[in-house]
Design a protein around this motif. Structure first.
Motif, PDB file in Angstrom:
ATOM      1  N   MET A  11       0.818  -1.198   0.000  1.00  0.00           N
ATOM      2  CA  MET A  11       0.000   0.000   0.000  1.00  0.00           C
ATOM      3  C   MET A  11       0.858   1.258   0.000  1.00  0.00           C
ATOM      4  O   MET A  11       0.499   2.230  -0.629  1.00  0.00           O
ATOM      5  CB  MET A  11      -0.903  -0.041   1.235  1.00  0.00           C
ATOM      6  N   HIS A  12       1.987   1.216   0.722  1.00  0.00           N
ATOM      7  CA  HIS A  12       2.856   2.392   0.808  1.00  0.00           C
ATOM      8  C   HIS A  12       4.245   1.935   1.250  1.00  0.00           C
ATOM      9  O   HIS A  12       4.361   1.036   2.093  1.00  0.00           O
ATOM     10  CB  HIS A  12       2.283   3.391   1.816  1.00  0.00           C
ATOM     11  N   THR A  13       5.273   2.521   0.698  1.00  0.00           N
ATOM     12  CA  THR A  13       6.635   2.227   1.134  1.00  0.00           C
ATOM     13  C   THR A  13       7.218   3.460   1.806  1.00  0.00           C
ATOM     14  O   THR A  13       7.011   4.585   1.351  1.00  0.00           O
ATOM     15  CB  THR A  13       7.532   1.798  -0.044  1.00  0.00           C
ATOM     16  N   LYS A  14       7.913   3.258   2.903  1.00  0.00           N
ATOM     17  CA  LYS A  14       8.402   4.353   3.747  1.00  0.00           C
ATOM     18  C   LYS A  14       9.400   5.236   3.003  1.00  0.00           C
ATOM     19  O   LYS A  14      10.344   4.744   2.386  1.00  0.00           O
ATOM     20  CB  LYS A  14       9.031   3.790   5.021  1.00  0.00           C
ATOM     21  N   THR A  15       9.190   6.538   3.108  1.00  0.00           N
ATOM     22  CA  THR A  15      10.011   7.518   2.396  1.00  0.00           C
ATOM     23  C   THR A  15      11.018   8.199   3.306  1.00  0.00           C
ATOM     24  O   THR A  15      12.139   8.469   2.898  1.00  0.00           O
ATOM     25  CB  THR A  15       9.086   8.573   1.742  1.00  0.00           C
ATOM     26  N   TYR A  16      10.640   8.509   4.535  1.00  0.00           N
ATOM     27  CA  TYR A  16      11.526   9.209   5.472  1.00  0.00           C
ATOM     28  C   TYR A  16      12.173   8.191   6.397  1.00  0.00           C
ATOM     29  O   TYR A  16      11.480   7.536   7.172  1.00  0.00           O
ATOM     30  CB  TYR A  16      10.745  10.246   6.285  1.00  0.00           C
ATOM     31  N   LEU A  17      13.488   8.063   6.312  1.00  0.00           N
ATOM     32  CA  LEU A  17      14.209   7.044   7.065  1.00  0.00           C
ATOM     33  C   LEU A  17      15.176   7.691   8.047  1.00  0.00           C
ATOM     34  O   LEU A  17      16.139   8.348   7.637  1.00  0.00           O
ATOM     35  CB  LEU A  17      14.992   6.137   6.100  1.00  0.00           C
ATOM     36  N   PRO A  18      14.971   7.495   9.352  1.00  0.00           N
ATOM     37  CA  PRO A  18      15.915   8.040  10.331  1.00  0.00           C
ATOM     38  C   PRO A  18      17.202   7.217  10.379  1.00  0.00           C
ATOM     39  O   PRO A  18      17.215   6.040  10.004  1.00  0.00           O
ATOM     40  CB  PRO A  18      15.159   7.946  11.655  1.00  0.00           C
ATOM     41  N   GLN A  19      18.263   7.845  10.843  1.00  0.00           N
ATOM     42  CA  GLN A  19      19.557   7.169  11.010  1.00  0.00           C
ATOM     43  C   GLN A  19      20.155   7.658  12.322  1.00  0.00           C
ATOM     44  O   GLN A  19      20.711   8.749  12.393  1.00  0.00           O
ATOM     45  CB  GLN A  19      20.482   7.511   9.830  1.00  0.00           C
ATOM     46  N   GLU A  20      19.987   6.857  13.366  1.00  0.00           N
ATOM     47  CA  GLU A  20      20.526   7.172  14.683  1.00  0.00           C
ATOM     48  C   GLU A  20      20.656   5.857  15.450  1.00  0.00           C
ATOM     49  O   GLU A  20      20.126   4.841  15.004  1.00  0.00           O
ATOM     50  CB  GLU A  20      19.627   8.167  15.416  1.00  0.00           C
ATOM     51  N   PRO A  21      21.351   5.852  16.570  1.00  0.00           N
ATOM     52  CA  PRO A  21      21.533   4.584  17.305  1.00  0.00           C
ATOM     53  C   PRO A  21      20.195   3.891  17.584  1.00  0.00           C
ATOM     54  O   PRO A  21      19.280   4.485  18.138  1.00  0.00           O
ATOM     55  CB  PRO A  21      22.217   5.029  18.599  1.00  0.00           C
ATOM     56  N   GLY A  22      20.110   2.644  17.154  1.00  0.00           N
ATOM     57  CA  GLY A  22      18.896   1.864  17.346  1.00  0.00           C
ATOM     58  C   GLY A  22      17.918   1.938  16.186  1.00  0.00           C
ATOM     59  O   GLY A  22      17.104   1.050  15.992  1.00  0.00           O
ATOM     60  N   TRP A  23      17.975   2.995  15.432  1.00  0.00           N
ATOM     61  CA  TRP A  23      17.094   3.187  14.283  1.00  0.00           C
ATOM     62  C   TRP A  23      17.973   3.532  13.082  1.00  0.00           C
ATOM     63  O   TRP A  23      18.064   4.680  12.682  1.00  0.00           O
ATOM     64  CB  TRP A  23      16.072   4.289  14.544  1.00  0.00           C
ATOM     65  N   PHE A  73      17.313  -0.184   4.987  1.00  0.00           N
ATOM     66  CA  PHE A  73      16.256  -0.218   3.978  1.00  0.00           C
ATOM     67  C   PHE A  73      16.573   0.679   2.793  1.00  0.00           C
ATOM     68  O   PHE A  73      17.423   1.561   2.865  1.00  0.00           O
ATOM     69  CB  PHE A  73      14.918   0.248   4.584  1.00  0.00           C
ATOM     70  N   SER A  74      15.809   0.505   1.729  1.00  0.00           N
ATOM     71  CA  SER A  74      15.816   1.427   0.593  1.00  0.00           C
ATOM     72  C   SER A  74      14.641   2.369   0.761  1.00  0.00           C
ATOM     73  O   SER A  74      13.566   1.960   1.206  1.00  0.00           O
ATOM     74  CB  SER A  74      15.661   0.656  -0.716  1.00  0.00           C
ATOM     75  N   ARG A  75      14.852   3.601   0.396  1.00  0.00           N
ATOM     76  CA  ARG A  75      13.801   4.615   0.485  1.00  0.00           C
ATOM     77  C   ARG A  75      12.665   4.275  -0.479  1.00  0.00           C
ATOM     78  O   ARG A  75      12.904   3.813  -1.584  1.00  0.00           O
ATOM     79  CB  ARG A  75      14.396   5.973   0.130  1.00  0.00           C
ATOM     80  N   GLY A  76      11.449   4.549  -0.055  1.00  0.00           N
ATOM     81  CA  GLY A  76      10.283   4.320  -0.900  1.00  0.00           C
ATOM     82  C   GLY A  76      10.227   5.302  -2.056  1.00  0.00           C
ATOM     83  O   GLY A  76      11.089   6.172  -2.201  1.00  0.00           O
ATOM     84  N   GLU A  78       7.307   9.485   8.955  1.00  0.00           N
ATOM     85  CA  GLU A  78       6.542  10.264   7.973  1.00  0.00           C
ATOM     86  C   GLU A  78       5.432  11.075   8.640  1.00  0.00           C
ATOM     87  O   GLU A  78       5.004  12.106   8.118  1.00  0.00           O
ATOM     88  CB  GLU A  78       5.922   9.335   6.929  1.00  0.00           C
ATOM     89  N   PHE A  79       4.982  10.603   9.785  1.00  0.00           N
ATOM     90  CA  PHE A  79       3.913  11.241  10.543  1.00  0.00           C
ATOM     91  C   PHE A  79       4.283  12.662  10.961  1.00  0.00           C
ATOM     92  O   PHE A  79       3.423  13.496  11.177  1.00  0.00           O
ATOM     93  CB  PHE A  79       3.668  10.374  11.776  1.00  0.00           C
ATOM     94  N   MET A  80       5.561  12.940  11.068  1.00  0.00           N
ATOM     95  CA  MET A  80       6.033  14.248  11.519  1.00  0.00           C
ATOM     96  C   MET A  80       6.023  15.296  10.409  1.00  0.00           C
ATOM     97  O   MET A  80       6.385  16.442  10.638  1.00  0.00           O
ATOM     98  CB  MET A  80       7.446  14.127  12.104  1.00  0.00           C
ATOM     99  N   PHE A  81       5.590  14.935   9.209  1.00  0.00           N
ATOM    100  CA  PHE A  81       5.568  15.852   8.075  1.00  0.00           C
ATOM    101  C   PHE A  81       4.121  16.066   7.645  1.00  0.00           C
ATOM    102  O   PHE A  81       3.569  15.279   6.877  1.00  0.00           O
ATOM    103  CB  PHE A  81       6.442  15.298   6.941  1.00  0.00           C
ATOM    104  N   ASN A  82       3.510  17.137   8.162  1.00  0.00           N
ATOM    105  CA  ASN A  82       2.075  17.381   7.981  1.00  0.00           C
ATOM    106  C   ASN A  82       1.641  17.563   6.535  1.00  0.00           C
ATOM    107  O   ASN A  82       0.466  17.408   6.221  1.00  0.00           O
ATOM    108  CB  ASN A  82       1.651  18.620   8.769  1.00  0.00           C
TER     109      ASN A  82
END
Length: 164
Positions: free
Chosen positions: A1-13, A19-22, A43-47
């Motif tokens: 249905m949807h592939t994730k576009t915004y990918l964080p990069q920090e310890p644990g995440w 992953f590859s960006r959507g 992605e929820f953080m981008f209104n």
């Protein structure tokens, strides 16, 4: 249905590494007569995407996430997504921890199209039922701020015309 576009990069995440960006598409799917959009975690953080879903007729925005135990910012994001889209917003959160350290805090919520908290889930009450009424969403999309047009920029310089 949807592939994730915004990918964080920090310890644990380390999603940029994992992953590859959507493809950047945020499309609505018709599920049982409801227009449904998905925002995956960050992605929820981008209104702007919630607003786009509302303008395309979303009745419901589903937000699965794997976040820590700080919930207030996520609930605020849910209220804002609801307010700018006129859609119901529901979010679930993973529970537990990974071997490299992050603890997932659980705790989900549902927000009405008017931006009101309809309910929360916690460890002791992990299931919640919410009635989704497409007519309520449709009415709310006619209200402020949903009806407000996008900025018009005839000069092409990135700012709206303002008469002083």
């Amino acid at each position: 249905m949807h592939t994730k576009t915004y990918l964080p990069q920090e310890p644990g995440w380390s999603e940029v590494s994992w992953f590859s960006r959507g493809d950047g598409r945020f499309n609505i799917q018709n599920i049982c007569g409801l227009g449904v959009g998905v925002l995956l975690c960050t992605e929820f953080m981008f209104n702007e995407h919630a607003r786009q879903y509302g303008r395309c007729g979303a009745d419901l925005i589903a937000v699965p996430r794997a976040t820590g135990s700080a919930h207030e910012g996520w609930t605020t994001a849910g209220k804002m997504a609801s307010i700018v889209s006129g859609s119901y917003v529901v979010s679930s959160n993973r529970v537990g921890h990974s071997t490299d350290g992050p603890r997932f805090g659980g705790g989900g919520f549902a927000i009405t199209p008017e931006g009101d908290l309809a309910g929360r889930t916690e460890t002791s009450s992990s299931i919640m039922l919410v009635d989704i009424d497409a007519q309520v969403s449709a009415r709310q999309r006619q209200e402020y701020p949903c009806y407000v047009d996008d900025l018009h920029d005839p000069g092409g310089i990135g700012v709206p015309d303002i008469d002083i």
